[in-house]
Design an enzyme around this catalytic site. Structure first.
Site, PDB file in Angstrom:
ATOM      1  N   ASN A   1       0.621  -1.276  -0.372  1.00 56.37           N
ATOM      2  CA  ASN A   1       0.363   0.100   0.050  1.00 56.37           C
ATOM      3  C   ASN A   1       0.953   1.366   0.130  1.00 56.37           C
ATOM      4  OD1 ASN A   1      -1.288   2.545   0.653  1.00 56.37           O
ATOM      5  ND2 ASN A   1      -2.768   1.233   2.845  1.00 56.37           N
TER       6      ASN A   1
ATOM      7  N   LYS B   1       0.122   4.244  -0.088  1.00 59.37           N
ATOM      8  CA  LYS B   1      -0.684   5.187   0.181  1.00 59.37           C
ATOM      9  C   LYS B   1      -0.343   6.512  -0.283  1.00 59.37           C
ATOM     10  CE  LYS B   1       0.036   3.574   4.234  1.00 59.37           C
ATOM     11  NZ  LYS B   1       0.020   3.690   6.209  1.00 59.37           N
TER      12      LYS B   1
ATOM     13  N   GLU C   1      -6.389   4.245   7.835  1.00 62.02           N
ATOM     14  CA  GLU C   1      -6.642   5.922   8.080  1.00 62.02           C
ATOM     15  C   GLU C   1      -7.712   6.228   6.807  1.00 62.02           C
ATOM     16  OE1 GLU C   1      -2.565   5.552   5.586  1.00 62.02           O
ATOM     17  OE2 GLU C   1      -1.774   5.541   7.420  1.00 62.02           O
TER      18      GLU C   1
ATOM     19  N   GLU D   1      -5.167  -5.208  10.606  1.00 57.27           N
ATOM     20  CA  GLU D   1      -4.272  -4.552  10.945  1.00 57.27           C
ATOM     21  C   GLU D   1      -4.816  -3.178  12.089  1.00 57.27           C
ATOM     22  OE1 GLU D   1      -2.079  -3.330   7.470  1.00 57.27           O
ATOM     23  OE2 GLU D   1      -3.716  -1.689   7.353  1.00 57.27           O
TER      24      GLU D   1
ATOM     25  N   SER E   1       3.843  -2.243  10.294  1.00 55.04           N
ATOM     26  CA  SER E   1       5.250  -1.773  10.455  1.00 55.04           C
ATOM     27  C   SER E   1       5.898  -3.438   9.760  1.00 55.04           C
ATOM     28  CB  SER E   1       5.216  -1.623  11.562  1.00 55.04           C
ATOM     29  OG  SER E   1       5.390  -0.406  11.962  1.00 55.04           O
TER      30      SER E   1
HETATM   31  C1  PEP Z   1      -0.489  -0.556   5.778  1.00 52.66           C
HETATM   32  O1  PEP Z   1      -0.864   1.407   5.568  1.00 52.66           O
HETATM   33  O2  PEP Z   1      -1.591  -0.974   5.519  1.00 52.66           O
HETATM   34  C2  PEP Z   1       0.070  -0.546   6.251  1.00 52.66           C
HETATM   35  C3  PEP Z   1       0.179  -1.711   7.316  1.00 52.66           C
HETATM   36  O3  PEP Z   1       1.431   0.742   6.854  1.00 52.66           O
HETATM   37  P1  PEP Z   1       2.952   0.354   7.739  1.00 52.66           P
HETATM   38  O4  PEP Z   1       2.923  -1.025   6.931  1.00 52.66           O
HETATM   39  O5  PEP Z   1       3.767   1.676   7.099  1.00 52.66           O
HETATM   40  O6  PEP Z   1       2.382  -0.307   9.237  1.00 52.66           O
END
Ligand code: PEP
Length: 280
Positions: A12, A14, A101, A171, A227
């Site tokens: 992703n 973003k 988000e 998540e 993460s």
């Molecule tokens: C995400 O955007 O779905 C995500 C898990 O971000 P990150 O890996 O940066 O925590």
């Protein structure tokens, strides 16, 4: 019984990367997998404006392209929105729905997640539905209740057959973009919980299965996101109920993402050989 579920590694991106930068990153990912076999399902989710470039780069390769969000209506006076029809007409195959988000900053609710999920299924997009608790909810011991509610609300009026193309991502909000990873064992526990909620949902009469015990959830891939990095993904994907990774920050680095894909490939091979050994 061991159940074969596909392993999925999704990035992703973003609100990062211009179309030119996205093209370069996608090219690096494609280059890194081009000679590999036994790959997991790989999905890149760039911003809308970069979909065209990434689709061009990914064409004819094992890399799929997904959107990060979409409207649930086909067309109309909804300024700034992108419809599922527009996405499928471009060649987009996947869509992230209900990312935290979107829930946090753009008014996404369990009800709109359900509308988007129905629209994705109607248009044959593979939905990756995100669920997960906030830090406050975790500290108040509400993780399971929140996740249960999000999963069950997403499934309202979705027939059991449609779960065959459905993907969930667990998540935990407190682990996204923070560098704080959920312990692998805990992530696996919540992924198993999600599977159980899907089974329960379709085992109930109102779930449309007329009271018989459903195993629909056993076939739904459930990803962990929060993460994820090359240094922690092996531990996560070694566990039986984490079927892949939804990767934010680390997917912006082709080398990191390649290592995560390699971990996904390893999981896929291990699961396939377990199945062969168990004869299922
Ligand atoms: C995400 O955007 O779905 C995500 C898990 O971000 P990150 O890996 O940066 O925590």
């Amino acid at each position: 019984m061991t159940t074969q579920r596909k392993t999925i590694i999704a990035g992703n991106w973003k609100m990062n990367k211009t179309p030119k930068e996205a093209r370069e990153l996608a090219s690096a990912v494609v280059e890194s997998v081009k000679t590999k076999t036994d790959l997991p399902e790989i999905v890149l989710c760039p911003a809308f404006v970069a979909l065209h470039d990434v689709l061009e780069v990914a064409k004819g390769t094992p890399v799929n392209v997904g959107a990060q969000h979409m409207d649930y209506r086909d067309e109309g006076a909804f300024t700034g929105e992108i419809s599922p029809v527009m996405l499928t007409s471009m060649g987009v195959t996947h869509v992230i729905i209900g990312h935290s988000e979107r829930r946090q900053f753009f008014g996404e609710t369990n009800a709109t997640v359900n509308l988007r999920l129905k629209a994705a299924l109607k248009h044959k997009l593979i939905p990756i539905v995100c669920v997960g608790e906030s830090l406050d909810e975790r500290e108040e011991g509400l993780t399971d209740a929140v996740v249960r509610r999000q999963v069950a609300a997403a499934l309202i009026d979705i027939d059991e057959e449609s779960t065959k193309t459905l993907v969930f991502a667990y998540e935990p909000v407190w682990a996204i973009g923070t560098g704080k990873t959920c312990e692998a064992a805990e992530a696996n526990r919540v992924c198993l919980l999600i599977r159980g909620v899907v089974n329960e949902f379709y085992s109930r009469a109102e779930g449309g299965h007329k009271g018989a015990k459903s195993t629909a959830g056993d076939h739904v891939p459930i990803l962990y996101g929060g993460s994820v990095k090359a240094s922690n993904v092996d531990e996560q994907l070694a566990l039986p109920d984490i079927d892949g990774s939804l990767v934010g920050g680390a997917s912006l680095n082709a080398g990191e993402f390649q290592s995560i894909i390699v971990a996904g490939a390893k999981r896929q091979t291990t699961m396939a050989s377990k199945l062969t050994r168990s004869g299922t």
